[in-house]
Design an enzyme around this catalytic site. Sequence first.
Site, PDB file in Angstrom:
ATOM      1  N   LYS A 129     117.502 131.048  12.894  1.00  0.00           N
ATOM      2  CA  LYS A 129     117.766 132.469  13.150  1.00  0.00           C
ATOM      3  C   LYS A 129     119.075 132.904  12.509  1.00  0.00           C
ATOM      4  O   LYS A 129     119.135 133.928  11.812  1.00  0.00           O
ATOM      5  CB  LYS A 129     117.816 132.743  14.654  1.00  0.00           C
ATOM      6  CG  LYS A 129     118.029 134.212  15.004  1.00  0.00           C
ATOM      7  CD  LYS A 129     118.189 134.414  16.493  1.00  0.00           C
ATOM      8  CE  LYS A 129     119.561 133.965  16.957  1.00  0.00           C
ATOM      9  NZ  LYS A 129     119.837 134.299  18.380  1.00  0.00           N
ATOM     10  N   ASP A 147     115.086 136.957  17.278  1.00  0.00           N
ATOM     11  CA  ASP A 147     115.863 136.734  18.499  1.00  0.00           C
ATOM     12  C   ASP A 147     115.017 137.212  19.676  1.00  0.00           C
ATOM     13  O   ASP A 147     113.810 137.453  19.538  1.00  0.00           O
ATOM     14  CB  ASP A 147     117.205 137.469  18.432  1.00  0.00           C
ATOM     15  CG  ASP A 147     117.037 138.987  18.389  1.00  0.00           C
ATOM     16  OD1 ASP A 147     115.883 139.475  18.328  1.00  0.00           O
ATOM     17  OD2 ASP A 147     118.063 139.687  18.417  1.00  0.00           O
TER      18      ASP A 147
END
Length: 224
Positions: A129, A147
């Site tokens: 991420k 997320d």
Amino acid sequence: MPTAKKVKKLTRAEAEAIFARFHEIEPEPKGELDYINAFTLLVAVVLSAQATDTGVNKATKRLFELAPSPAAMVALGVEQITELIKTIGLYRGKAKNVYALSQMLLDRHGGEVPADRAALEALPGVGRKTANVVLNIYFRQPTIAVDTHLFRVGNRTGLAPGKTPLEVEQALTRQVPERFMLHAHHWLILHGRYICKARKPECWRCPIAQWCRFEPKTPLPVGK
């Protein structure tokens, strides 16, 4: 991340309409983390795990004044980094990671942040991420960082249902039209942060409600 209730996946035409609407509203969406260069962006994203962007920005203002480069960050040392970011959650571990990744950038990359996901993920405290955020914002690569907001929006709307962040990322990669890929991450995170909220989505003012699979839609609160 908890999985969402199973919904019917949106069609490519519906996905296209959603991103066309996002583009119409905000053609150039921006992230909310403050940074000076690729290095400070990387550090800010590492620090943002389980913390708000506002809280990170308050902590990094002084940190980035003192250490805008890997060499300067290493010179600060773990103890001073820890002191500067102690208002952020998990700050002790994050301080160690920031110091270690700064040292690794010096040792392996000449002090430069690599524009490569594998190289980024090899750095302490950097996962997929975080790497995707840096590649997208600084290096302008069409990556999608999933997320909690993107995971929720992807599942709730039917845009990209998936049981894991990677599944949602892969589904979004297939669903998002190429011309919208660069900004898809920002549109979705801002949508999840301010409209499609976790506890009570504000469906009455949602610009993509007509395509969203979420039911029942949240009505306008009484008195508004």
